[in-house]
Design a protein around this motif. Structure first.
Motif, PDB file in Angstrom:
ATOM      1  N   MET A 175      -6.653  -6.861  29.336  1.00 45.51           N
ATOM      2  CA  MET A 175      -5.548  -5.927  29.395  1.00 45.51           C
ATOM      3  C   MET A 175      -4.552  -6.272  28.287  1.00 45.51           C
ATOM      4  SD  MET A 175      -3.228  -7.205  32.630  1.00 45.51           S
ATOM      5  CE  MET A 175      -4.362  -8.414  33.238  1.00 45.51           C
TER       6      MET A 175
ATOM      7  N   ASP B   3       1.239  -5.650  26.125  1.00 42.02           N
ATOM      8  CA  ASP B   3       2.336  -4.675  26.074  1.00 42.02           C
ATOM      9  C   ASP B   3       2.220  -3.581  27.129  1.00 42.02           C
ATOM     10  OD1 ASP B   3       0.169  -3.511  24.840  1.00 42.02           O
ATOM     11  OD2 ASP B   3       1.314  -2.685  23.162  1.00 42.02           O
ATOM     12  N   SER B   4       1.143  -3.579  27.918  1.00 41.31           N
ATOM     13  CA  SER B   4       1.026  -2.612  29.008  1.00 41.31           C
ATOM     14  C   SER B   4       1.411  -3.220  30.361  1.00 41.31           C
ATOM     15  CB  SER B   4      -0.396  -2.050  29.075  1.00 41.31           C
ATOM     16  OG  SER B   4      -1.307  -3.058  29.437  1.00 41.31           O
TER      17      SER B   4
ATOM     18  N   LEU C 286       4.002  -4.207  32.984  1.00 49.22           N
ATOM     19  CA  LEU C 286       5.384  -3.909  33.362  1.00 49.22           C
ATOM     20  C   LEU C 286       6.104  -5.184  33.787  1.00 49.22           C
ATOM     21  CD1 LEU C 286       5.067  -0.759  35.632  1.00 49.22           C
ATOM     22  CD2 LEU C 286       6.400  -0.920  33.545  1.00 49.22           C
TER      23      LEU C 286
ATOM     24  N   VAL D 287       0.327  -3.318  35.790  1.00 48.14           N
ATOM     25  CA  VAL D 287      -0.045  -2.804  34.471  1.00 48.14           C
ATOM     26  C   VAL D 287      -0.014  -1.281  34.461  1.00 48.14           C
ATOM     27  CG1 VAL D 287      -1.898  -2.780  32.755  1.00 48.14           C
ATOM     28  CG2 VAL D 287      -1.513  -4.825  34.132  1.00 48.14           C
ATOM     29  N   VAL D 288       0.506  -0.711  33.369  1.00 48.79           N
ATOM     30  CA  VAL D 288       0.532   0.739  33.207  1.00 48.79           C
ATOM     31  C   VAL D 288      -0.814   1.182  32.633  1.00 48.79           C
ATOM     32  CG1 VAL D 288       1.615   2.674  32.013  1.00 48.79           C
ATOM     33  CG2 VAL D 288       3.002   0.722  32.714  1.00 48.79           C
ATOM     34  N   GLU D 289      -1.568   1.901  33.445  1.00 48.33           N
ATOM     35  CA  GLU D 289      -2.793   2.563  32.998  1.00 48.33           C
ATOM     36  C   GLU D 289      -3.145   3.591  34.066  1.00 48.33           C
ATOM     37  OE1 GLU D 289      -6.330  -0.338  34.271  1.00 48.33           O
ATOM     38  OE2 GLU D 289      -5.378  -1.028  32.429  1.00 48.33           O
TER      39      GLU D 289
ATOM     40  N   VAL E 216       0.280   2.867  37.818  1.00 46.69           N
ATOM     41  CA  VAL E 216       0.456   1.410  37.774  1.00 46.69           C
ATOM     42  C   VAL E 216      -0.646   0.771  38.598  1.00 46.69           C
ATOM     43  CG1 VAL E 216       1.982  -0.511  38.334  1.00 46.69           C
ATOM     44  CG2 VAL E 216       2.950   1.628  37.504  1.00 46.69           C
TER      45      VAL E 216
ATOM     46  N   ASN F 112       8.716  -7.489  31.691  1.00 49.13           N
ATOM     47  CA  ASN F 112       8.558  -7.126  30.289  1.00 49.13           C
ATOM     48  C   ASN F 112       9.835  -6.381  29.885  1.00 49.13           C
ATOM     49  OD1 ASN F 112       7.884  -6.041  27.808  1.00 49.13           O
ATOM     50  ND2 ASN F 112       5.786  -5.563  28.412  1.00 49.13           N
TER      51      ASN F 112
ATOM     52  N   PHE G  51      10.260  -2.614  29.011  1.00 49.69           N
ATOM     53  CA  PHE G  51      10.224  -1.574  30.036  1.00 49.69           C
ATOM     54  C   PHE G  51      11.505  -1.498  30.857  1.00 49.69           C
ATOM     55  CE2 PHE G  51       5.636  -2.212  29.396  1.00 49.69           C
ATOM     56  CZ  PHE G  51       5.230  -0.898  29.228  1.00 49.69           C
TER      57      PHE G  51
ATOM     58  N   ASN H  56       9.760   3.221  34.610  1.00 48.83           N
ATOM     59  CA  ASN H  56       8.918   4.017  35.508  1.00 48.83           C
ATOM     60  C   ASN H  56       9.559   4.180  36.889  1.00 48.83           C
ATOM     61  OD1 ASN H  56       8.523   1.466  36.649  1.00 48.83           O
ATOM     62  ND2 ASN H  56       6.371   1.867  37.080  1.00 48.83           N
TER      63      ASN H  56
END
Length: 97
Positions: A1, A4-5, A7, A20-22, A25, A56, A59, A72
């Motif tokens: 992963m 930078d993805s 959160l 993780v943003v994908e 979440v 992070n 975000f 988010n």
């Protein structure tokens, strides 16, 4: 992963949980301790905001009243111990210092 993805990261019952943003979440689990993960992630703009949370800073939408509001909509508690440092990192990231 990709780092930078991520959160934020939470430590709970001997597990470290990566949010993780994908496609929304997703959560990824790893056995371990926050103290082991923190040094690795600090270099990528993560800040310890609580004994159990690393955020992070890319975000973070706002920091106020011991809460980090993420872009988010997620809210992460900031402990009194880490509040001043978190607030300063947020302000620096916004270019206000």
């Amino acid at each position: 992963m990709p780092v930078d993805s991520i959160l934020y990261v939470e430590s709970r019952l001997h597990k470290v949980i990566f949010f993780v943003v994908e496609d929304g979440v997703k959560e990824y689990y790893k056995y371990g301790r926050m103290d082991d993960v923190e040094p690795e992630l600090r270099q990528y703009g993560f800040s310890r905001v609580h004994q159990s949370f690393l955020v992070n800073m890319r975000f973070v939408k706002s920091v106020e009243r011991y809460v980090a509001q993420l872009k988010n909509g997620t809210e992460v508690s900031i402990s009194k111990k880490y509040y001043k440092d978190t607030e300063m990192e947020y302000i620096r990231g916004q270019g206000e210092l």
